[in-house]
Design an enzyme around this catalytic site. Structure first.
Site, PDB file in Angstrom:
ATOM      1  CB  CYS A  72      -0.817   0.654   1.057  1.00 57.78           C
ATOM      2  SG  CYS A  72      -0.285  -0.013   2.674  1.00 57.78           S
ATOM      3  CG  HIS A 122      -4.820   0.256   3.885  1.00 57.55           C
ATOM      4  ND1 HIS A 122      -4.146  -0.357   3.268  1.00 57.55           N
ATOM      5  CD2 HIS A 122      -5.525   0.508   2.669  1.00 57.55           C
ATOM      6  CE1 HIS A 122      -3.858  -0.687   1.399  1.00 57.55           C
ATOM      7  NE2 HIS A 122      -5.221  -0.192   1.544  1.00 57.55           N
ATOM      8  CG  HIS A 134      -6.500   0.103  -2.034  1.00 52.68           C
ATOM      9  ND1 HIS A 134      -6.435  -0.449  -0.795  1.00 52.68           N
ATOM     10  CD2 HIS A 134      -7.421   0.038  -2.644  1.00 52.68           C
ATOM     11  CE1 HIS A 134      -7.663  -1.312  -1.008  1.00 52.68           C
ATOM     12  NE2 HIS A 134      -8.446  -0.963  -2.181  1.00 52.68           N
TER      13      HIS A 134
END
Length: 158
Positions: A72, A122, A134
């Site tokens: 990520c 994240h 993402h």
């Protein structure tokens, strides 16, 4: 000439400009010599978003920073680096380095940080309309998804 051109003029003059680029820049084109600091930040954010979107389908790999595999924060690092901005490596470090913005002030290209308590776990790039680009997890790939949690913070790359 003004710092912004209207979209029909832009499309007729630029031809090859993608719809994603136009959307990322809010329907505006920045003209050299006519940009404010806010417009320059928007240009970097729009370019980073376009770069992330161009990596659609690239497989997730823990610790990877591109150009063909990403985790990520590796995707956000890579995208902003290609757009001319430097970010630290991890999602938490990236959160710590951004200018915090409210959900009502978020803009396309801002970073979206998912958190549990005070811990960021994240990050993705805001694409508008409640969606992010993402690289989510092992077995997945770079993609556009709806923001699935209310436990998010927003940060603008400086």
């Amino acid at each position: 000439m003004s710092a912004q051109m209207n979209v029909p003029f832009l499309i007729s003059r630029a031809g090859a400009v993608s719809a994603l680029t136009l959307a990322a820049l809010g329907g505006s084109l920045l003209v050299p010599g006519g940009t404010s600091e806010a417009q320059a930040a928007t240009a970097h954010a729009g370019k980073a978003l376009q770069i992330a979107a161009s990596k659609k389908g690239a497989p997730y790999k823990y610790g990877a920073t591109g150009p063909s595999r990403f985790d990520c924060s590796g995707l956000t690092l890579y995208s902003y680096k290609k757009a001319g901005k430097k970010l630290p490596r991890t999602a938490q470090q990236q959160y710590n380095s951004t200018r915090k913005v409210s959900a009502s002030s978020r803009q396309v290209g801002d970073l979206v940080f998912f958190h549990s308590g005070k811990r960021v776990y994240h990050v993705g790039i805001y694409a508008g309309k409640g969606k992010i680009w993402h690289s989510p997890k092992t077995g997945s790939w770079v993609k556009l998804d709806k923001i699935w949690s209310k436990s998010v913070w927003y940060g603008r790359v400086r």
